[in-house]
Enzyme design. Sequence first.
Site, PDB file in Angstrom:
ATOM      1  N   HIS A 246       0.817  -1.303  -0.071  1.00 59.93           N
ATOM      2  CA  HIS A 246      -0.209   0.139  -0.037  1.00 59.93           C
ATOM      3  C   HIS A 246       0.953   1.257  -0.176  1.00 59.93           C
ATOM      4  CE1 HIS A 246      -3.265  -2.669   0.755  1.00 59.93           C
ATOM      5  NE2 HIS A 246      -3.372  -2.703   1.926  1.00 59.93           N
TER       6      HIS A 246
ATOM      7  N   LYS B 252      -5.655   6.729  10.576  1.00 60.79           N
ATOM      8  CA  LYS B 252      -5.823   7.560   9.522  1.00 60.79           C
ATOM      9  C   LYS B 252      -4.978   6.946   8.488  1.00 60.79           C
ATOM     10  CE  LYS B 252      -2.042  10.857  11.165  1.00 60.79           C
ATOM     11  NZ  LYS B 252      -1.723  12.334  11.413  1.00 60.79           N
TER      12      LYS B 252
ATOM     13  N   GLN C 127      -7.855   8.780   4.435  1.00 60.03           N
ATOM     14  CA  GLN C 127      -9.208   8.380   5.235  1.00 60.03           C
ATOM     15  C   GLN C 127      -8.596   8.487   6.601  1.00 60.03           C
ATOM     16  OE1 GLN C 127      -8.814   4.074   4.389  1.00 60.03           O
ATOM     17  NE2 GLN C 127      -7.579   3.689   6.192  1.00 60.03           N
TER      18      GLN C 127
END
Length: 541
Positions: A273, A371, A402
């Site tokens: 990611h 987050k 996010q």
Amino acid sequence: MSATLQREESVAELVGEEPPLPSDRDHWHCCVAGELCLTVVVLGASGDLASKKTYPALQFLFQKGFLTRNTKVIGYARSPLTDEQLHAKLRPRLEGGAAEADAFLKRCTYVAGAYDGPEGWKALAAALAAREARHPACPCGRLYYLALPPSVYPQVCSGLKTYCDALPSTEGSWIRVIVEKPFGKDLGSSEELAATLGALYPENQLYRIDHYLGKEMAQNLFVMRFANMFLAPLWNRECVSNVQITFKEDFGTQGRGGYFDTFGIIRDVVQNHLVQLLAFVAMEKPLSIHPDDIRDEKVKVLRCIKPVQEHNVVLGQYSAAGGQPGYTEDPTVPDDSRTPTFAAVTLYIDNDRWAGVPFVLKAGKALNDKKAEIRVQMRATPHYIFPGQPEATRNELVVRLQPDEAIYLKMIVKKPGLEIDTAISELDLDYSKRYPGVAIPDAYPRLILDAIRGDQQHFVRRDELRAAWAIFTPLLHAVDAGRLPLHPYPYGSRGPEEADELLARAGFVKNLDYRWHDAPAGAGKSGAASFGGGAGGNPKL
């Protein structure tokens, strides 16, 4: 026709030569045939991933009208379920009332079968052939979604290839395969898996899904970088001091540590990611938005990153605190586990644009916040003539992925009043306020739709995967061998204190008197001034 091709044709005419043949990329576009007979096969349909992510994503696309009229979803797994039992299992996960759920579930059927024998695959092949035979004039699309552990990918893909690849010969028909991460545990196992799958399905049929590439703000970062002229002169080592890419979860493994313990935070989050986000931050502008033009540039920048040095790493594992259990107190985790639940890693990109700029990737579980964000901190302003310290007042561009999606640029402004006094404010794109009522979809519907359309730009290519694993494999082997210290940190804390020291070495300076969206009573949201719509202000400016 692209501008490049037009120029080449003009030159060819002047010198009397034949113009060059167009590249496949010049005329590329992704679309779905209106009468496509689409069948989505969910392998592992009885598992958690399918019920939590895959089927709800397909329902979202169905409700919003993104699936063709002639779409069916066939679930396949070892569990002996009927269609009705599958529907009962899925219904609590679906959105809307009973009528909306039932409208989608009418398109969902189920075939039970093993992954290691021919009977189940033959039954699935028969279901596919019977369905497509009812639409002989339509192109047929088969999307195989492997909601399964990677360990069974070779077995499952072999079964699909052997028994389920007899596609009708109608023009425009296709087969595509979506596989979930993790793609191996290191460079060697990744290459072995890639070679096995590549022998069954070519690269243009394989869609390696990394759901962070489907997030709204990750895609907005790509647009923002290459559509705004003011960013281009700043986006380099002359102006950027350091970059942080952070992933924080405020919960632990919660009794599900068995899977996590075999991988750890680096394999689970950092290597895939966060490295994908790094590539979007650091890549050069691609020639076009063709998927391979984009992925070519990502591969180039990843290949410029040298393997991680052990002195540039801080690892941690959370311990019990605040009534919450420690990692090794999870009954599914071995008592003596040394698997890291926190990692901070500093990377350096050895190219002209980024030489010497630290990129700090930080991820952890059981932290004080939840987050995911990208923080680009600029260098201190030279010859700072205003009150205060220039080191403590740096510009930053922050992309919040996010929660509370936002993009904001921290700037130094004058406080309202008669004195020349400075404060930190921001230029702010807060999605919840700028786009009220717009529901930002989860990443899975977007990526599944891309696969249906044949758009691979948000999926991971094999050479991109190889480059990412090459960065981390030496470090992972050192971690597995226990050569790196594992620092404990309390559940709900910011992580190991050693990570702050790593950030300080990378040159990061925290603005201690500033927090996004903290505003004093009576002031605008920025905390500096309400510049629009206040007394005497023009709300249209």
